[in-house]
Scaffold this motif. Structure first.
Motif, PDB file in Angstrom:
ATOM      1  N   ASN A  44       0.819  -1.215   0.000  1.00  0.00           N
ATOM      2  CA  ASN A  44       0.000   0.000   0.000  1.00  0.00           C
ATOM      3  C   ASN A  44       0.850   1.261   0.000  1.00  0.00           C
ATOM      4  N   TYR A  45       2.099   1.134   0.448  1.00  0.00           N
ATOM      5  CA  TYR A  45       3.010   2.279   0.462  1.00  0.00           C
ATOM      6  C   TYR A  45       3.952   2.283  -0.738  1.00  0.00           C
ATOM      7  N   LEU A  46       3.962   1.195  -1.490  1.00  0.00           N
ATOM      8  CA  LEU A  46       4.866   1.090  -2.639  1.00  0.00           C
ATOM      9  C   LEU A  46       4.174   1.373  -3.966  1.00  0.00           C
ATOM     10  N   TYR A  47       2.913   0.975  -4.068  1.00  0.00           N
ATOM     11  CA  TYR A  47       2.195   1.085  -5.330  1.00  0.00           C
ATOM     12  C   TYR A  47       0.874   1.828  -5.130  1.00  0.00           C
ATOM     13  N   GLN A  48       0.355   2.329  -6.232  1.00  0.00           N
ATOM     14  CA  GLN A  48      -0.938   3.000  -6.206  1.00  0.00           C
ATOM     15  C   GLN A  48      -1.976   2.156  -6.939  1.00  0.00           C
ATOM     16  N   THR A  49      -3.220   2.420  -6.641  1.00  0.00           N
ATOM     17  CA  THR A  49      -4.332   1.773  -7.331  1.00  0.00           C
ATOM     18  C   THR A  49      -5.087   2.820  -8.145  1.00  0.00           C
ATOM     19  N   LEU A  50      -5.918   2.363  -9.048  1.00  0.00           N
ATOM     20  CA  LEU A  50      -6.729   3.309  -9.815  1.00  0.00           C
ATOM     21  C   LEU A  50      -7.727   4.016  -8.903  1.00  0.00           C
ATOM     22  N   GLN A  51      -8.283   3.252  -7.961  1.00  0.00           N
ATOM     23  CA  GLN A  51      -9.225   3.809  -6.992  1.00  0.00           C
ATOM     24  C   GLN A  51      -9.031   3.119  -5.644  1.00  0.00           C
ATOM     25  N   VAL A  52      -9.615   3.709  -4.613  1.00  0.00           N
ATOM     26  CA  VAL A  52      -9.649   3.071  -3.299  1.00  0.00           C
ATOM     27  C   VAL A  52     -11.085   3.084  -2.792  1.00  0.00           C
ATOM     28  N   ILE A  53     -11.366   2.160  -1.892  1.00  0.00           N
ATOM     29  CA  ILE A  53     -12.689   2.093  -1.274  1.00  0.00           C
ATOM     30  C   ILE A  53     -12.659   2.880   0.030  1.00  0.00           C
ATOM     31  N   ASP A  54     -13.556   3.838   0.163  1.00  0.00           N
ATOM     32  CA  ASP A  54     -13.643   4.641   1.380  1.00  0.00           C
ATOM     33  C   ASP A  54     -14.141   3.768   2.529  1.00  0.00           C
ATOM     34  N   ASP A  55     -13.384   3.736   3.623  1.00  0.00           N
ATOM     35  CA  ASP A  55     -13.746   2.879   4.757  1.00  0.00           C
ATOM     36  C   ASP A  55     -15.003   3.355   5.482  1.00  0.00           C
ATOM     37  N   ASN A  56     -15.362   4.611   5.291  1.00  0.00           N
ATOM     38  CA  ASN A  56     -16.511   5.154   6.019  1.00  0.00           C
ATOM     39  C   ASN A  56     -17.839   4.871   5.324  1.00  0.00           C
ATOM     40  N   ASP A  57     -17.889   5.129   4.016  1.00  0.00           N
ATOM     41  CA  ASP A  57     -19.165   4.943   3.314  1.00  0.00           C
ATOM     42  C   ASP A  57     -19.071   3.947   2.158  1.00  0.00           C
ATOM     43  N   PHE A  58     -17.888   3.319   1.992  1.00  0.00           N
ATOM     44  CA  PHE A  58     -17.660   2.292   0.968  1.00  0.00           C
ATOM     45  C   PHE A  58     -17.815   2.819  -0.459  1.00  0.00           C
ATOM     46  N   SER A  59     -17.675   4.118  -0.621  1.00  0.00           N
ATOM     47  CA  SER A  59     -17.702   4.691  -1.966  1.00  0.00           C
ATOM     48  C   SER A  59     -16.340   4.496  -2.629  1.00  0.00           C
ATOM     49  N   MET A  60     -16.315   4.594  -3.961  1.00  0.00           N
ATOM     50  CA  MET A  60     -15.076   4.448  -4.715  1.00  0.00           C
ATOM     51  C   MET A  60     -14.482   5.833  -4.967  1.00  0.00           C
ATOM     52  N   ASN A  61     -13.241   6.030  -4.524  1.00  0.00           N
ATOM     53  CA  ASN A  61     -12.583   7.322  -4.683  1.00  0.00           C
ATOM     54  C   ASN A  61     -11.378   7.192  -5.614  1.00  0.00           C
ATOM     55  N   PRO A  62     -11.298   8.026  -6.651  1.00  0.00           N
ATOM     56  CA  PRO A  62     -10.173   7.953  -7.594  1.00  0.00           C
ATOM     57  C   PRO A  62      -8.837   8.261  -6.922  1.00  0.00           C
ATOM     58  N   VAL A  63      -7.809   7.543  -7.333  1.00  0.00           N
ATOM     59  CA  VAL A  63      -6.442   7.805  -6.884  1.00  0.00           C
ATOM     60  C   VAL A  63      -5.595   8.150  -8.105  1.00  0.00           C
TER      61      VAL A  63
END
Length: 217
Positions: free
Chosen positions: A63-82
């Motif tokens: 998680n500290y070495l690579y990035q993802t296209l998006q991440v899942i918000d832990d609070n509302d489970f929405s998809m957030n662009p990275v």
């Protein structure tokens, strides 16, 4: 009143002495070096390769070495662009070879770049999924999540613009396809050995390549 003043004077004196001691400290060989943060892990990570590993300790480091296209918000489970500039645009297909399936259109941020300064492009995304679908890679634990991803289209005029074509519609498509860590192709495949093998080819002929023992993969 005198007690309060005396108390305040004592605090000021202590603070002055403490700051003087700190300023006179000799850092020696550590002087000018960046501070380090040590994080405890209960066991050694299986691998730092974000495609091959499957254990939690590896994921923590990745998680500290690579990035993802998006991440899942832990609070509302929405998809957030990275890496993406916005959420994918998903379209249900009713015509063509993927009729009944879906296409997800995406674009990577202009400022997204690797540690060597080269831009992160759809070719890195494409390489990551070809690596997962490579029958000679130890990625059996990941392939079921991406089995319906059958083709990746990359804009020939804009390498940050791409589309995922899926054979079926499935509810976890976006969360599965956009939360995979993206690998730098320049580092993992500098000679472009996987170049001749598309996602479509590996889907259709993976077993054949494995049976024939294709050493290029």
């Amino acid at each position: 009143m005198k007690t309060i003043l005396r108390y305040g004077f004592n605090i000021s004196l202590i603070a002055f002495v403490f700051s003087a001691l700190l300023s006179s400290c000799n850092l020696g060989e550590n002087e000018g070096r960046e501070e380090s943060v040590w994080v405890y892990l209960p066991s050694k990570p299986e691998s730092l390769n974000a495609v091959l590993s499957s254990d939690a300790n590896s994921s923590t480091i990745q998680n500290y070495l690579y990035q993802t296209l998006q991440v899942i918000d832990d609070n509302d489970f929405s998809m957030n662009p990275v890496l993406l500039i916005e959420n994918p645009k998903t379209t249900i297909l009713t015509k063509g070879p993927y009729s009944g399936g879906m296409v997800m259109e995406m674009r990577i941020r202009e400022e997204a770049a690797w540690d060597n300064g080269t831009p992160i492009t759809a070719h890195d995304v494409d390489y990551t999924y070809r690596m997962i679908k490579n029958p000679f890679s130890e990625t059996l634990h990941k392939r079921p999540y991406f089995e319906d991803l059958d083709s990746i289209w990359i804009d020939p005029y804009d390498p940050k613009h791409f589309k995922f074509y899926c054979k079926k519609q499935y509810i976890l498509a976006e969360s599965s396809l956009t939360t995979q860590h993206i690998l730098p192709r320049y580092r993992y495949d500098p000679d472009d050995l996987l170049g001749p093998y598309s996602v479509t080819d590996l889907n259709a002929n993976g077993a054949k390549h494995l049976e024939e023992g294709n050493e290029d993969l």
